[in-house]
Design an enzyme around this catalytic site. Structure first.
Site, short mmCIF file in Angstrom:
data_model
loop_
_atom_site.label_atom_id
_atom_site.label_comp_id
_atom_site.label_asym_id
_atom_site.label_seq_id
_atom_site.Cartn_x
_atom_site.Cartn_y
_atom_site.Cartn_z
N HIS A 39 -51.19 4.34 33.74
CA HIS A 39 -51.52 3.04 34.31
C HIS A 39 -51.28 1.82 33.43
O HIS A 39 -51.40 0.70 33.92
CB HIS A 39 -52.99 3.03 34.76
N HIS A 56 -60.00 6.25 34.39
CA HIS A 56 -59.59 6.39 35.80
C HIS A 56 -59.46 5.00 36.43
O HIS A 56 -60.34 4.16 36.25
CB HIS A 56 -60.63 7.22 36.55
#
Length: 150
Positions: free
Chosen positions: A38, A145
């Site tokens: 990410h 996350h």
């Protein structure tokens, strides 16, 4: 009791393929896997950016969002007020300002020839954070996350 062992063995064999495909590679910490998946300070073309992620799992990931910011800046979000995550845990944190990001979505192909479309976005994000593991950067909490995009 003799019947139980074969049944248990069958359940274990059947359970294997249903393990989540988004599970992180065990040789990486969750924070390092988050960074690979990410964090992308400079935007890359989705096909190129996703190939590194897909090589770990040996399949085409259907969707992925890259935050165009540093790991340090995203980790700083972990110091903000905690909120409830989608999974009902209380370890999520929302960014205080929007960031540039790219949403990559699978359009065609089978691994390793995965093809993606890209959508540039400027949005807030929510990350789940946990205490760092030994090889993680020495922050109080690290992102593990990407919970949602707002």
């Amino acid at each position: 009791m003799v019947l139980c062992f074969p049944l248990l063995l069958l359940l274990l064999v059947l359970w294997g393929p249903v393990c989540p495909l988004h599970a992180w590679p065990k040789r990486l910490t969750k924070a390092h896997w988050f960074e690979i998946q990410h964090i992308q300070p400079s935007p890359l073309q989705c096909n190129r950016a996703m190939s590194g992620i897909n090589n770990y799992a040996q399949h085409c990931k259907h969707q992925n969002t890259f935050l165009h910011d540093s790991f340090q800046n995203v980790a700083a979000v972990c110091d903000l007020l905690s909120i409830v995550c989608k999974n009902r845990r209380h370890n999520c944190h929302q960014s205080s300002k929007p960031v540039n990001m790219t949403d990559c979505r699978l359009t065609s192909g089978k691994y390793p020839q995965c093809r993606y479309s890209a959508a540039a976005q400027y949005k807030f994000f929510i990350v789940a954070c946990d205490p760092p593991q030994k090889s993680d950067p020495p922050y109080k909490l690290v992102p593990v996350h990407l919970d949602s995009i707002l």
